[in-house]
Design an enzyme around this catalytic site. Structure first.
Site, short mmCIF file in Angstrom:
data_model
loop_
_atom_site.label_atom_id
_atom_site.label_comp_id
_atom_site.label_asym_id
_atom_site.label_seq_id
_atom_site.Cartn_x
_atom_site.Cartn_y
_atom_site.Cartn_z
N CYS A 176 0.85 -1.20 0.00
CA CYS A 176 0.00 0.00 0.00
C CYS A 176 0.89 1.25 0.00
O CYS A 176 1.60 1.50 -0.96
CB CYS A 176 -0.96 -0.06 1.19
SG CYS A 176 -2.15 1.29 1.29
N ASP A 232 -9.06 -3.27 -7.33
CA ASP A 232 -8.60 -2.23 -6.41
C ASP A 232 -9.26 -0.90 -6.80
O ASP A 232 -8.94 -0.33 -7.84
CB ASP A 232 -7.08 -2.11 -6.47
CG ASP A 232 -6.50 -1.26 -5.36
OD1 ASP A 232 -7.19 -0.33 -4.89
OD2 ASP A 232 -5.35 -1.53 -4.96
N HIS A 267 -7.75 -4.21 -3.12
CA HIS A 267 -6.60 -3.65 -2.41
C HIS A 267 -6.28 -4.52 -1.19
O HIS A 267 -7.14 -5.18 -0.63
CB HIS A 267 -6.93 -2.22 -1.98
CG HIS A 267 -5.72 -1.44 -1.56
ND1 HIS A 267 -4.75 -1.05 -2.45
CD2 HIS A 267 -5.33 -0.99 -0.34
CE1 HIS A 267 -3.81 -0.37 -1.80
NE2 HIS A 267 -4.14 -0.34 -0.52
#
Length: 299
Positions: A176, A232, A267
């Protein structure tokens, strides 16, 4: 950057197999027990999928090193009694160096690496106590300069070199927020390879974040494997296409970089302690990541 020569003492004071909890009581400067427990913002933890890697056979726990007069806390793990180890820099999500990041370090250590995860927000505050993600972003994450992060990663490599690591065989991986950092650090020439897990690729330049991965893509000095999720919502696939186009015009390392997009993953699909975890994508990504490091001299 300055790095204190006494930075080896904390890591060396840990006995083989000693856990972070056991070692933390010996270091009053790290009472927050970096790498122990999960950040408040991610509670409750998905206990049924959260992976717990034993410290048996490892030297693992909190360490610290000094960069420009500031004592940077970190979590490090390595095979006990070994030197000349390849090095992996493990870069945190927005939640800081909590249990998931420490466990990832232990996973690499079990494979023969010295893995180190610096708390890269330490000057701005402790992210682990925040329960509200937007407030965490506003109070801490948005105030972290890229230049500070790059210097702290240089310091982590210097620490590793003084504590059994072979930094001529260094790699970097991150998740991330940390995935974005992987791309940026791969342009510095300090590592041989990188693996970026769903890191943001584009953005508006600012004083603290003057360049983003797409801006440095063509000048990469180490090849990066990008592991991304097709679902995502925060990283549109058209930005992956922009990054691919930029890489294709660049250095040999840029051209050697590659992406794997998991169509059914969103994600944070590697984050085994969160509902976002996708076991098949996480396990395949991990196998690809470790193979990528070996193929590029980080082994």
């Amino acid at each position: 950057m300055s790095l204190r020569d006494d930075s080896r003492s904390d890591f060396d004071s840990l006995r083989p197999g000693q856990s972070t909890e056991q070692g933390a009581t010996r270091r009053t400067a790290l009472k927050a027990a970096i790498g122990v427990g999960y950040a408040a913002a991610v509670m409750p933890v998905m206990a049924q999928t959260a992976i717990s890697t034993s410290a048996e056979g490892l030297k693992a726990g909190p360490v610290k090193y000094t960069v420009n007069g500031f004592e940077v806390p970190a979590y490090a793990a390595a095979p006990a009694g070994k030197t000349g180890l390849p090095v992996i820099l493990v870069i945190q999500e927005i939640f800081g160096v909590h249990e998931y990041i420490a466990d990832t370090c232990r996973r690499f250590a079990k494979l023969g690496y010295l893995a180190i995860a610096p708390e890269l927000y330490a000057r701005q505050g402790d992210p682990r106590g925040y329960t509200d993600i937007p407030k965490l972003q506003a109070d801490i994450v948005s105030k972290v300069p890229d230049a500070q992060v790059m210097a702290d990663l240089d310091g982590a490599l210097a620490y590793a070199a003084a504590n059994g690591g072979n930094v001529s065989k260094a790699g970097i991986t991150g998740f991330c927020w940390g995935g974005r950092i992987v791309w940026l650090y791969a342009a510095t020439g300090k590592v041989k390879a990188g693996v970026a897990w769903y890191g943001r690729l584009v953005g508006q330049p600012s004083e603290l974040t003057p360049r983003h991965p797409v801006d440095v893509a063509a000048s990469l000095q180490a090849p990066v494997l990008g592991l991304y999720g097709g679902k995502d919502q925060g990283i549109p696939l058209d930005t992956v296409d922009k990054m691919k186009a930029a890489l294709a015009t660049g250095t040999p390392a840029a051209k050697a970089s590659s992406f794997v997009v998991y169509p059914e993953a969103g994600h944070a699909f590697h984050a085994d302690y969160r509902p976002s975890y996708v076991k098949s994508a996480a396990e395949d990504g991990w196998q690809r990541a470790t193979a990528w490091f070996k193929a590029n001299g980080v082994a």
